[in-house]
Design a protein around this motif. Structure first.
Motif, PDB file in Angstrom:
ATOM      1  N   SER A  49      22.406 -14.058  21.985  1.00 33.02           N
ATOM      2  CA  SER A  49      22.941 -13.258  20.893  1.00 33.02           C
ATOM      3  C   SER A  49      23.732 -12.056  21.401  1.00 33.02           C
ATOM      4  O   SER A  49      24.835 -11.779  20.928  1.00 33.02           O
ATOM      5  CB  SER A  49      21.783 -12.801  20.001  1.00 33.02           C
ATOM      6  OG  SER A  49      22.251 -12.106  18.884  1.00 33.02           O
ATOM      7  N   LYS A  53      29.556 -12.890  21.858  1.00 37.02           N
ATOM      8  CA  LYS A  53      30.937 -12.429  21.648  1.00 37.02           C
ATOM      9  C   LYS A  53      31.696 -12.370  22.961  1.00 37.02           C
ATOM     10  O   LYS A  53      32.830 -12.850  23.052  1.00 37.02           O
ATOM     11  CB  LYS A  53      30.922 -11.063  20.965  1.00 37.02           C
ATOM     12  CG  LYS A  53      32.265 -10.616  20.450  1.00 37.02           C
ATOM     13  CD  LYS A  53      32.148  -9.251  19.791  1.00 37.02           C
ATOM     14  CE  LYS A  53      32.754  -9.297  18.425  1.00 37.02           C
ATOM     15  NZ  LYS A  53      32.594  -8.035  17.698  1.00 37.02           N
ATOM     16  N   ALA A  75      20.919 -13.123  14.485  1.00 42.36           N
ATOM     17  CA  ALA A  75      21.680 -12.141  13.702  1.00 42.36           C
ATOM     18  C   ALA A  75      21.254 -10.701  13.999  1.00 42.36           C
ATOM     19  O   ALA A  75      22.064  -9.781  13.885  1.00 42.36           O
ATOM     20  CB  ALA A  75      21.543 -12.431  12.214  1.00 42.36           C
ATOM     21  N   SER A  77      20.794  -9.290  16.746  1.00 39.36           N
ATOM     22  CA  SER A  77      21.388  -8.725  17.961  1.00 39.36           C
ATOM     23  C   SER A  77      22.882  -8.986  18.100  1.00 39.36           C
ATOM     24  O   SER A  77      23.418  -8.885  19.200  1.00 39.36           O
ATOM     25  CB  SER A  77      20.671  -9.289  19.191  1.00 39.36           C
ATOM     26  OG  SER A  77      19.305  -8.964  19.172  1.00 39.36           O
ATOM     27  N   THR A  78      23.559  -9.345  17.006  1.00 47.62           N
ATOM     28  CA  THR A  78      24.996  -9.573  17.082  1.00 47.62           C
ATOM     29  C   THR A  78      25.666  -9.136  15.790  1.00 47.62           C
ATOM     30  O   THR A  78      25.020  -9.057  14.748  1.00 47.62           O
ATOM     31  CB  THR A  78      25.318 -11.066  17.371  1.00 47.62           C
ATOM     32  OG1 THR A  78      26.724 -11.193  17.607  1.00 47.62           O
ATOM     33  CG2 THR A  78      24.906 -11.970  16.226  1.00 47.62           C
ATOM     34  N   THR A  79      26.953  -8.867  15.883  1.00 50.04           N
ATOM     35  CA  THR A  79      27.748  -8.590  14.681  1.00 50.04           C
ATOM     36  C   THR A  79      28.557  -9.823  14.271  1.00 50.04           C
ATOM     37  O   THR A  79      29.291  -9.774  13.293  1.00 50.04           O
ATOM     38  CB  THR A  79      28.708  -7.412  14.924  1.00 50.04           C
ATOM     39  OG1 THR A  79      29.556  -7.725  16.037  1.00 50.04           O
ATOM     40  CG2 THR A  79      27.939  -6.123  15.189  1.00 50.04           C
ATOM     41  N   LEU A  80      28.420 -10.917  15.014  1.00 45.07           N
ATOM     42  CA  LEU A  80      29.110 -12.149  14.659  1.00 45.07           C
ATOM     43  C   LEU A  80      28.496 -12.757  13.395  1.00 45.07           C
ATOM     44  O   LEU A  80      27.305 -12.593  13.149  1.00 45.07           O
ATOM     45  CB  LEU A  80      29.011 -13.166  15.803  1.00 45.07           C
ATOM     46  CG  LEU A  80      29.729 -12.813  17.096  1.00 45.07           C
ATOM     47  CD1 LEU A  80      29.387 -13.818  18.183  1.00 45.07           C
ATOM     48  CD2 LEU A  80      31.227 -12.743  16.871  1.00 45.07           C
ATOM     49  N   ILE A 108      20.356  -7.627   7.932  1.00 41.49           N
ATOM     50  CA  ILE A 108      20.413  -8.774   8.840  1.00 41.49           C
ATOM     51  C   ILE A 108      20.851 -10.000   8.030  1.00 41.49           C
ATOM     52  O   ILE A 108      20.061 -10.894   7.749  1.00 41.49           O
ATOM     53  CB  ILE A 108      19.043  -9.043   9.521  1.00 41.49           C
ATOM     54  CG1 ILE A 108      18.445  -7.783  10.120  1.00 41.49           C
ATOM     55  CG2 ILE A 108      19.177 -10.144  10.586  1.00 41.49           C
ATOM     56  CD1 ILE A 108      19.254  -7.167  11.257  1.00 41.49           C
TER      57      ILE A 108
END
Length: 167
Positions: A49, A53, A75, A77-80, A108
Motif C-alpha cells: 500500500s 503509487k 486504503a 495507507s494510500t491515497t490511490l 477510509i
C-alpha cells in the motif's frame, strides 16, 4: 503505461479475480496480480500500500471474503482509489464480505462492487483511469456501444420470435 493492482486475500479468490484481470488486459492496461492477506501478511499489505503509487499503480482492486479487511487495510495507507471486490462465502453467500467492505470507517473510503463481480471491478478501475487517459475512455465508450448493440439485436430477435408466435 497505466497499471491496476489486483490483490486477493487468498489463492482461492483467483476465480473471482480472473474476470477483472481479463477485462483490464483487454483494454491494454497492465495488471499486477498478487496474493496478500490483511491478516496473515499484514506487513506485506502495508508495504504494498505504501509503495503502490511509486511502483506505478494508479488504482487497486482488493478481492476478499468473510471478514474482507484487505481493501480497508490497503486504503488506510494510500491515497490511490481502492475498489473492494467481495467474494462469495459458504457462510452467508458473500453478504458477510459485502458488509465488511462497504462499512469502512470515516476517512477510509473503499468503492465496492457486487459479490463476485470481478468484471465490474475491472471496469470501474478502467473508468477511473479513463479520467486521465482518453484512449481508455474511448475504449470504454466503444465497449458500452457494443453492449447496446447486442441488447438491441437481442430485442429485435425476440420481437421477431413473438411476431411469429402470434401470427
Amino acid at each position: 503505461m497505466p497499471k491496476i493492482a489486483v490483490l486477493m486475500g487468498s489463492k482461492s479468490d483467483m476465480c473471482v479475480v480472473k474476470p477483472a484481470v481479463s477485462v483490464i488486459k483487454s483494454f491494454g492496461v497492465e495488471a499486477e496480480v498478487r496474493v496478500i492477506s490483511a491478516h496473515r501478511t499484514p506487513e506485506e499489505a502495508r508495504d504494498f500500500s505504501l509503495n503502490a503509487k511509486a511502483n506505478g499503480v494508479e488504482v487497486i482492486i482488493c478481492a476478499a471474503g468473510k471478514a474482507a479487511h484487505l481493501g480497508g487495510v490497503i486504503a488506510a495507507s494510500t491515497t490511490l482509489p481502492v475498489i473492494g471486490l467481495p467474494v462469495k462465502t459458504d457462510m452467508m453467500g458473500g453478504l458477510d464480505s459485502l458488509l465488511s467492505i462497504v462499512q469502512m470507517p470515516s476517512g477510509i473510503p473503499v468503492a465496492t462492487v457486487g459479490v463476485n463481480a470481478g468484471e465490474n471491478a475491472g471496469l470501474l478501475a478502467l473508468q477511473i483511469l479513463g479520467i486521465k487517459y482518453p484512449e481508455i475512455a474511448a475504449k470504454l465508450a466503444d465497449y458500452k456501444l457494443k453492449m447496446k448493440d447486442k441488447i438491441n439485436s437481442d430485442d429485435a430477435a425476440i420481437q421477431a420470435e413473438i411476431e411469429e408466435i402470434l401470427a
